[in-house]
Design a protein around this motif. Structure first.
Motif, PDB file in Angstrom:
ATOM      1  N   ARG A  45       0.879  -1.173   0.000  1.00 21.63           N
ATOM      2  CA  ARG A  45       0.000   0.000   0.000  1.00 21.63           C
ATOM      3  C   ARG A  45       0.912   1.218   0.000  1.00 21.63           C
ATOM      4  O   ARG A  45       1.896   1.262   0.734  1.00 21.63           O
ATOM      5  CB  ARG A  45      -0.877   0.008   1.251  1.00 21.63           C
ATOM      6  CG  ARG A  45      -1.859   1.167   1.277  1.00 21.63           C
ATOM      7  CD  ARG A  45      -2.739   1.172   2.514  1.00 21.63           C
ATOM      8  NE  ARG A  45      -3.569  -0.013   2.618  1.00 21.63           N
ATOM      9  CZ  ARG A  45      -3.374  -1.009   3.488  1.00 21.63           C
ATOM     10  NH1 ARG A  45      -2.372  -0.960   4.343  1.00 21.63           N
ATOM     11  NH2 ARG A  45      -4.176  -2.036   3.510  1.00 21.63           N
ATOM     12  N   LYS A  46       0.580   2.204  -0.825  1.00 17.41           N
ATOM     13  CA  LYS A  46       1.381   3.425  -0.868  1.00 17.41           C
ATOM     14  C   LYS A  46       1.240   4.170   0.454  1.00 17.41           C
ATOM     15  O   LYS A  46       0.122   4.431   0.922  1.00 17.41           O
ATOM     16  CB  LYS A  46       0.938   4.310  -2.035  1.00 17.41           C
ATOM     17  CG  LYS A  46       1.784   5.540  -2.213  1.00 17.41           C
ATOM     18  CD  LYS A  46       1.380   6.313  -3.449  1.00 17.41           C
ATOM     19  CE  LYS A  46       2.229   7.564  -3.580  1.00 17.41           C
ATOM     20  NZ  LYS A  46       1.825   8.351  -4.756  1.00 17.41           N
ATOM     21  N   THR A  47       2.360   4.509   1.056  1.00 19.72           N
ATOM     22  CA  THR A  47       2.362   5.226   2.330  1.00 19.72           C
ATOM     23  C   THR A  47       1.612   6.544   2.187  1.00 19.72           C
ATOM     24  O   THR A  47       1.865   7.320   1.263  1.00 19.72           O
ATOM     25  CB  THR A  47       3.808   5.486   2.787  1.00 19.72           C
ATOM     26  OG1 THR A  47       4.489   4.231   2.880  1.00 19.72           O
ATOM     27  CG2 THR A  47       3.848   6.193   4.132  1.00 19.72           C
ATOM     28  N   GLY A  48       0.672   6.756   3.082  1.00 18.56           N
ATOM     29  CA  GLY A  48      -0.087   8.004   3.083  1.00 18.56           C
ATOM     30  C   GLY A  48      -1.221   8.050   2.082  1.00 18.56           C
ATOM     31  O   GLY A  48      -1.908   9.064   1.982  1.00 18.56           O
ATOM     32  N   ALA A  49      -1.428   6.982   1.330  1.00 16.50           N
ATOM     33  CA  ALA A  49      -2.490   6.933   0.321  1.00 16.50           C
ATOM     34  C   ALA A  49      -3.204   5.583   0.437  1.00 16.50           C
ATOM     35  O   ALA A  49      -2.891   4.647  -0.293  1.00 16.50           O
ATOM     36  CB  ALA A  49      -1.911   7.123  -1.073  1.00 16.50           C
ATOM     37  N   PRO A  50      -4.146   5.463   1.373  1.00 15.45           N
ATOM     38  CA  PRO A  50      -4.741   4.160   1.665  1.00 15.45           C
ATOM     39  C   PRO A  50      -5.462   3.497   0.497  1.00 15.45           C
ATOM     40  O   PRO A  50      -5.667   2.293   0.515  1.00 15.45           O
ATOM     41  CB  PRO A  50      -5.703   4.449   2.817  1.00 15.45           C
ATOM     42  CG  PRO A  50      -5.915   5.920   2.811  1.00 15.45           C
ATOM     43  CD  PRO A  50      -4.701   6.539   2.196  1.00 15.45           C
ATOM     44  N   GLY A  51      -5.801   4.232  -0.523  1.00 15.96           N
ATOM     45  CA  GLY A  51      -6.490   3.651  -1.672  1.00 15.96           C
ATOM     46  C   GLY A  51      -5.580   3.288  -2.829  1.00 15.96           C
ATOM     47  O   GLY A  51      -6.057   2.868  -3.880  1.00 15.96           O
ATOM     48  N   VAL A  52      -4.270   3.451  -2.657  1.00 15.68           N
ATOM     49  CA  VAL A  52      -3.330   3.151  -3.740  1.00 15.68           C
ATOM     50  C   VAL A  52      -2.509   1.932  -3.348  1.00 15.68           C
ATOM     51  O   VAL A  52      -1.796   1.938  -2.344  1.00 15.68           O
ATOM     52  CB  VAL A  52      -2.411   4.356  -4.046  1.00 15.68           C
ATOM     53  CG1 VAL A  52      -1.440   4.022  -5.163  1.00 15.68           C
ATOM     54  CG2 VAL A  52      -3.250   5.582  -4.414  1.00 15.68           C
TER      55      VAL A  52
END
Length: 107
Positions: A45-52
């Motif tokens: 999961r992209k840090t700081g972007a829970p939907g990415v």
């Protein structure tokens, strides 16, 4: 011997669909891990972007990647993600550029 193929797929969930996307991606992982030529299939999961979400993959050859793309797990993935994505996945296929230590300088 054919060079391994690295794939980085970035998948972006629609707002409110983050849990659905993570479940679909997680559910297919075991099946993909069992596919011939799968050397790495790792969900992030992209840090700081829970939907990415970012899937980092490594395949023994272009043929193994091609078989994966046509396989049952990918059909399951496509069907499961159909209504949950903000956009089409961004898929990058990468070739290793040898640099530095051959063990830690490449996936």
């Amino acid at each position: 011997m054919a060079a391994p193929i690295v794939v980085v797929a970035t998948i972006t969930a629609k707002p409110g669909h983050e849990d659905d996307v993570e479940k679909v991606l997680s559910d297919v992982a075991s099946a993909v891990h069992a596919e011939d030529g799968c050397l790495r299939y790792a969900l992030h999961r992209k840090t700081g972007a829970p939907g990415v979400f970012v899937m980092v993959e490594k395949w023994a050859s272009q043929e193994a990647l091609g078989a994966h793309m046509k396989g049952a797990a990918m059909r399951q993935l496509g069907a499961g993600l159909r209504d949950h994505l903000a956009a089409a996945p961004d898929i990058a296929t990468l070739e290793v550029v040898p640099a530095g230590d051959p063990v830690i300088g490449a996936l």
